[in-house]
Design a protein around this motif. Sequence first.
Motif, PDB file in Angstrom:
ATOM      1  N   THR A   1       0.789  -1.242   0.000  1.00  0.00           N
ATOM      2  CA  THR A   1       0.000   0.000   0.000  1.00  0.00           C
ATOM      3  C   THR A   1       0.819   1.289   0.000  1.00  0.00           C
ATOM      4  N   ILE A   2       2.098   1.234   0.285  1.00  0.00           N
ATOM      5  CA  ILE A   2       2.872   2.445   0.522  1.00  0.00           C
ATOM      6  C   ILE A   2       2.857   3.390  -0.683  1.00  0.00           C
ATOM      7  N   PHE A   3       3.022   2.859  -1.892  1.00  0.00           N
ATOM      8  CA  PHE A   3       3.090   3.734  -3.069  1.00  0.00           C
ATOM      9  C   PHE A   3       1.720   4.332  -3.398  1.00  0.00           C
ATOM     10  N   SER A   4       0.669   3.565  -3.187  1.00  0.00           N
ATOM     11  CA  SER A   4      -0.665   4.085  -3.462  1.00  0.00           C
ATOM     12  C   SER A   4      -1.064   5.185  -2.481  1.00  0.00           C
ATOM     13  N   ILE A   5      -0.609   5.082  -1.257  1.00  0.00           N
ATOM     14  CA  ILE A   5      -0.936   6.108  -0.261  1.00  0.00           C
ATOM     15  C   ILE A   5      -0.418   7.470  -0.708  1.00  0.00           C
ATOM     16  N   PHE A   6       0.798   7.503  -1.241  1.00  0.00           N
ATOM     17  CA  PHE A   6       1.362   8.773  -1.727  1.00  0.00           C
ATOM     18  C   PHE A   6       0.616   9.286  -2.959  1.00  0.00           C
ATOM     19  N   LEU A   7      -0.097   8.418  -3.653  1.00  0.00           N
ATOM     20  CA  LEU A   7      -0.911   8.839  -4.791  1.00  0.00           C
ATOM     21  C   LEU A   7      -2.310   9.260  -4.342  1.00  0.00           C
ATOM     22  N   ILE A   8      -2.869   8.524  -3.400  1.00  0.00           N
ATOM     23  CA  ILE A   8      -4.245   8.780  -2.954  1.00  0.00           C
ATOM     24  C   ILE A   8      -4.365  10.108  -2.230  1.00  0.00           C
ATOM     25  N   ILE A   9      -3.405  10.459  -1.377  1.00  0.00           N
ATOM     26  CA  ILE A   9      -3.492  11.680  -0.574  1.00  0.00           C
ATOM     27  C   ILE A   9      -3.615  12.932  -1.445  1.00  0.00           C
ATOM     28  N   PRO A  10      -2.740  13.176  -2.427  1.00  0.00           N
ATOM     29  CA  PRO A  10      -2.914  14.381  -3.264  1.00  0.00           C
ATOM     30  C   PRO A  10      -4.188  14.339  -4.109  1.00  0.00           C
TER      31      PRO A  10
ATOM     32  N   PHE B   1     -12.566   8.518  -4.897  1.00  0.00           N
ATOM     33  CA  PHE B   1     -12.732   7.176  -5.464  1.00  0.00           C
ATOM     34  C   PHE B   1     -11.419   6.399  -5.462  1.00  0.00           C
ATOM     35  N   SER B   2     -10.300   7.105  -5.408  1.00  0.00           N
ATOM     36  CA  SER B   2      -9.008   6.404  -5.401  1.00  0.00           C
ATOM     37  C   SER B   2      -8.797   5.588  -4.130  1.00  0.00           C
ATOM     38  N   ILE B   3      -9.578   5.897  -3.090  1.00  0.00           N
ATOM     39  CA  ILE B   3      -9.432   5.158  -1.828  1.00  0.00           C
ATOM     40  C   ILE B   3      -9.770   3.680  -2.014  1.00  0.00           C
ATOM     41  N   VAL B   4     -10.562   3.376  -3.055  1.00  0.00           N
ATOM     42  CA  VAL B   4     -10.924   1.978  -3.296  1.00  0.00           C
ATOM     43  C   VAL B   4      -9.704   1.121  -3.583  1.00  0.00           C
ATOM     44  N   LEU B   5      -8.574   1.745  -3.978  1.00  0.00           N
ATOM     45  CA  LEU B   5      -7.344   0.988  -4.216  1.00  0.00           C
ATOM     46  C   LEU B   5      -6.818   0.323  -2.949  1.00  0.00           C
ATOM     47  N   LEU B   6      -7.030   0.962  -1.809  1.00  0.00           N
ATOM     48  CA  LEU B   6      -6.444   0.447  -0.559  1.00  0.00           C
ATOM     49  C   LEU B   6      -6.935  -0.956  -0.195  1.00  0.00           C
ATOM     50  N   PRO B   7      -8.259  -1.200  -0.115  1.00  0.00           N
ATOM     51  CA  PRO B   7      -8.672  -2.572   0.230  1.00  0.00           C
ATOM     52  C   PRO B   7      -8.213  -3.613  -0.782  1.00  0.00           C
TER      53      PRO B   7
ATOM     54  N   GLY C   1      -1.822  -7.929  -0.673  1.00  0.00           N
ATOM     55  CA  GLY C   1      -0.726  -8.009   0.287  1.00  0.00           C
ATOM     56  C   GLY C   1      -0.896  -9.179   1.240  1.00  0.00           C
ATOM     57  N   TYR C   2      -2.137  -9.390   1.678  1.00  0.00           N
ATOM     58  CA  TYR C   2      -2.398 -10.518   2.574  1.00  0.00           C
ATOM     59  C   TYR C   2      -2.202 -11.846   1.841  1.00  0.00           C
ATOM     60  N   LEU C   3      -2.670 -11.909   0.580  1.00  0.00           N
ATOM     61  CA  LEU C   3      -2.467 -13.130  -0.197  1.00  0.00           C
ATOM     62  C   LEU C   3      -0.979 -13.443  -0.366  1.00  0.00           C
TER      63      LEU C   3
END
Length: 493
Positions: free
Chosen positions: A370-379, A390-396, A402-404
């Motif tokens: 998730t680390i790279f997406s977080i830096f994209l989702i925040i801005p 809507f970009s928050i949907v990337l996190l789950p 990641g769990y898999l």
Amino acid sequence: MMSEPKRLHPAAVILNLSHTIIQTIKNIILPFFFVYIVDSNHTVRFYGAIALGVLFIWLVAASIIKWRKFSYRIEDDEFRIEEGLFVTKKRYISIDRIQTMNTSAGVVQQIFKLVKLQIETAGGGKEAEAVLSAISVEEAERIKEAVFKKKAERHSIDTEEGLSEAKEAVPDAEPQVSYSMNAKELLMAASTSGGIGVIISAVFALISQLDEVLPMDWLFGKFSFLQHANIGIYAVLIFIGLFITWILSIAGMMFKYANFQIIKKEQELVISRGIIEKHQVTIPLRKIQAIKIKENIIRQLFGFATVSIVSAGGGGDSEKAEGASTILFPMIHKKKLPGMLRTFTPEYTVEENRRHLPQRALKRYLFRATIFSIFLIIPLCIFFQPWGYFSIVLLPIELFFGYLAYKDAAWVISGDRLQLTSRFIGRTTAIVLRKRMQVCKASQSYFQKKGKLYTLSTSVKSSSHMEELTVRDVGEEDTDFILNWYSYEKADG
């Protein structure tokens, strides 16, 4: 022995010409397309036609000269080739360096009942060391037999053993065991392949090239009515486009892997496949460096996997993927896999009782996912409200993968065999023998050090590079155990 120089079948002229024309078209298609479609100057078109005619005559003449100047023979424990359009080039390949000799047959070869023979050597790189593009099936078998006899003599094998080995190399010998892919497996391989991405990329690449030389406004004008269409129309058109692309991808894969068959003969595997272009690859069992089992998300849901061989030496056949990986089973059900591996590659079998990563490794897998997406989702959420939310949907989604990845990451040692399992999007299981491992190492980052975790990796040799197999965040005790297991082999020498 074959000491007299021999030429290829005259059909090689057609093959040379078609190959040269294809390469030439790639270089001149855009300029000539511009001249004939866009430019209305008849004088330019006239001289362009003359230039095309002269070019074609030259290509035909060059193909005939190339065929006449090409010869091959076996002499003084070497496979010798002489070729060259104007300057004769001589290439001598030591019989000892020859690893495999594979055959294939495209449309032209099949019309004339010929085959293409590819001679591959140790460390030969991605391309075959030598290619005989048009020879008879009988001639290909004579070359194989002559090479195996020479190799037997070079290694001081007595006459009786040498003749026995030569006979074993003849494909007409009675096979020990064989396997053919059934229609269900072929359909599953075709419908779940990644070929759709290749087709879409090719279409976009073609459009981008045409856009540079052709005015596309007239084409866009034809579809100007879509500017006022609703989102439902766009959704339907996108679906139809993807469906057509998917069908084309299925057709391509079915043509590629139709008639897929494996024959095991003593100490080698003979793999053949194809309809329009037939391929045959021979892999000595002693050259297998590792077995890789790959499962994408869709195939895993249905219980299917693709199995490939990492082999040393060779790499000139299109059957190969990823440098020196050859497809062993394009598609096989997981329930059948253990038995099939025991039959065809008895040293490389699957172990089900795997050792998984410690619980403390989970947070590192989730963090990396998730680390790279977080830096994209925040801005996006700050500057593009409200659509940015809507970009928050990337996190789950990323947390799920990641769990898999954490759940599937595992290792197991069974005798002299190491099995590593890891996942990015699809799951990959690698099986390697200790004697094939070139190196086994453990590395540790600053953050891994706090959790007493290591990245474990090993490498095996392929034709053009070192194939690296890796599992991240292995526990400290497990890492020590694996390194000690490997070092004992080194100590034994």
